[in-house]
Design a protein around this motif. Structure first.
Motif, PDB file in Angstrom:
ATOM      1  N   SER A 261     -35.389  18.153  20.539  1.00  0.00           N
ATOM      2  CA  SER A 261     -34.167  17.669  19.909  1.00  0.00           C
ATOM      3  C   SER A 261     -33.048  18.692  19.981  1.00  0.00           C
ATOM      4  O   SER A 261     -33.262  19.893  20.190  1.00  0.00           O
ATOM      5  CB  SER A 261     -34.429  17.317  18.444  1.00  0.00           C
ATOM      6  OG  SER A 261     -34.737  18.480  17.705  1.00  0.00           O
TER       7      SER A 261
ATOM      8  N   GLU B  71     -31.270  19.565  17.459  1.00  0.00           N
ATOM      9  CA  GLU B  71     -31.409  20.421  16.280  1.00  0.00           C
ATOM     10  C   GLU B  71     -32.358  21.585  16.553  1.00  0.00           C
ATOM     11  O   GLU B  71     -32.140  22.701  16.081  1.00  0.00           O
ATOM     12  CB  GLU B  71     -31.924  19.606  15.094  1.00  0.00           C
ATOM     13  CG  GLU B  71     -30.933  18.596  14.540  1.00  0.00           C
ATOM     14  CD  GLU B  71     -30.859  17.333  15.374  1.00  0.00           C
ATOM     15  OE1 GLU B  71     -31.692  17.186  16.298  1.00  0.00           O
ATOM     16  OE2 GLU B  71     -29.973  16.491  15.111  1.00  0.00           O
TER      17      GLU B  71
ATOM     18  N   CYS C 120     -39.190  21.542  14.154  1.00  0.00           N
ATOM     19  CA  CYS C 120     -38.538  20.555  15.011  1.00  0.00           C
ATOM     20  C   CYS C 120     -39.531  20.079  16.058  1.00  0.00           C
ATOM     21  O   CYS C 120     -40.615  20.655  16.205  1.00  0.00           O
ATOM     22  CB  CYS C 120     -37.288  21.137  15.661  1.00  0.00           C
ATOM     23  SG  CYS C 120     -37.626  22.628  16.627  1.00  0.00           S
TER      24      CYS C 120
END
Length: 219
Positions: free
Chosen positions: A10, A12, A6
Motif C-alpha cells: 500500500s 501508506e 501495513c
C-alpha cells in the motif's frame, strides 16, 4: 511488512518505510554532529548535539518521507571522513569518500558540489606533510584529481536519469523557479521582499533559537 503495520504494497506502507528511514538517518546524523564538533569544540561538543537535536527544521525533516534526512547524513559523513583523511591519508578512505559523494549526487544533483572535498584534500595534506617536495606534490595531486573526477561517471551509473532529456527539462524548470520567471504557489511569499526576509521569517522557524543567537554573536 514492517511488523504487521501495513500490507507491504500500500501507499501508506511506502510512506511509513520512508519516514522510518528518515528517522534513522536523522538519529545517526546527530551522532555525527557530535563527533565532528568534538574535533573543533572539545568538551563543548555536546552543545552542538543539543542544538541539532532540538532544531525545528531537522525535527521536521525527520518526520518526512523524503531523501533530505538521508542526504544530510551523507553530507555529514563526507565532511567527517574528509577530516579523517586530512589527519591521516589512506587510499581506502579516499575511495569511500568518492563513493559517498557519488551516492549523494545520485540522490540530488546539487550534492556534486562536494566533489571539492576529495579534490582539495590532497593538496592540503601534502602541504602539511610533504611541504617542499614539488615533484611528489604535482604527481600525487594529478592522481588525486583523476580519482576525484571518478565521482562523475559513478554518479551517472547510479542515476542514469541524469542522461535523459527529462533531466534537462527538470533543470530548466528549476531554473525558472529560482530566477522568478515562473510563478509557483510556494514561492509567492517572496514577492516584493528583500534579502532580510529569509533571516526574519524563515530561518527562525527552522533553526534552533540558540543557534541563531550564536550565529549573531559570531557575526
Amino acid at each position: 511488512q514492517l511488523t504487521g503495520l501495513c500490507d507491504g504494497n500500500s501507499f501508506e506502507c511506502n510512506i511509513l518505510f520512508l519516514r522510518i528511514l528518515s528517522a534513522i538517518a536523522s538519529t545517526i546524523s546527530i551522532v555525527l554532529v557530535y563527533l565532528i564538533a568534538r574535533k573543533f569544540l572539545g568538551k563543548f561538543a555536546f552543545l552542538a548535539l543539543i542544538i541539532s537535536a532540538f532544531s525545528p527544521g531537522l525535527i521536521q525533516l525527520a518526520h518526512f518521507g523524503t531523501l533530505e534526512s538521508t542526504l544530510i547524513l551523507l553530507h555529514l559523513l563526507i565532511f567527517f571522513l574528509s577530516l579523517k583523511i586530512f589527519g591521516e591519508w589512506g587510499f581506502k578512505n579516499l575511495v569511500l569518500l568518492i563513493f559517498l559523494v557519488s551516492v549523494a549526487s545520485a540522490m540530488k544533483i546539487n550534492s556534486i558540489i562536494f566533489i571539492i572535498f576529495p579534490i582539495a584534500l590532497f593538496p592540503f595534506y601534502l602541504a602539511k606533510h610533504h611541504f617542499g617536495e614539488k615533484i611528489l606534490f604535482i604527481k600525487k595531486f594529478v592522481i588525486s584529481l583523476f580519482i576525484a573526477l571518478l565521482v562523475i561517471p559513478f554518479t551517472l551509473i547510479l542515476s542514469p536519469y541524469y542522461l535523459t532529456p527529462s533531466f534537462k527539462s527538470m533543470l530548466l524548470y528549476e531554473r525558472s523557479i529560482v530566477t522568478g520567471t515562473l510563478d509557483i504557489f510556494y514561492t509567492r511569499q517572496f514577492i516584493d521582499t528583500d534579502w532580510s526576509f529569509p533571516l526574519t521569517n524563515i530561518l527562525p522557524a527552522i533553526l534552533n533559537p540558540l543557534l541563531i543567537i550564536t550565529f549573531i554573536l559570531f557575526i
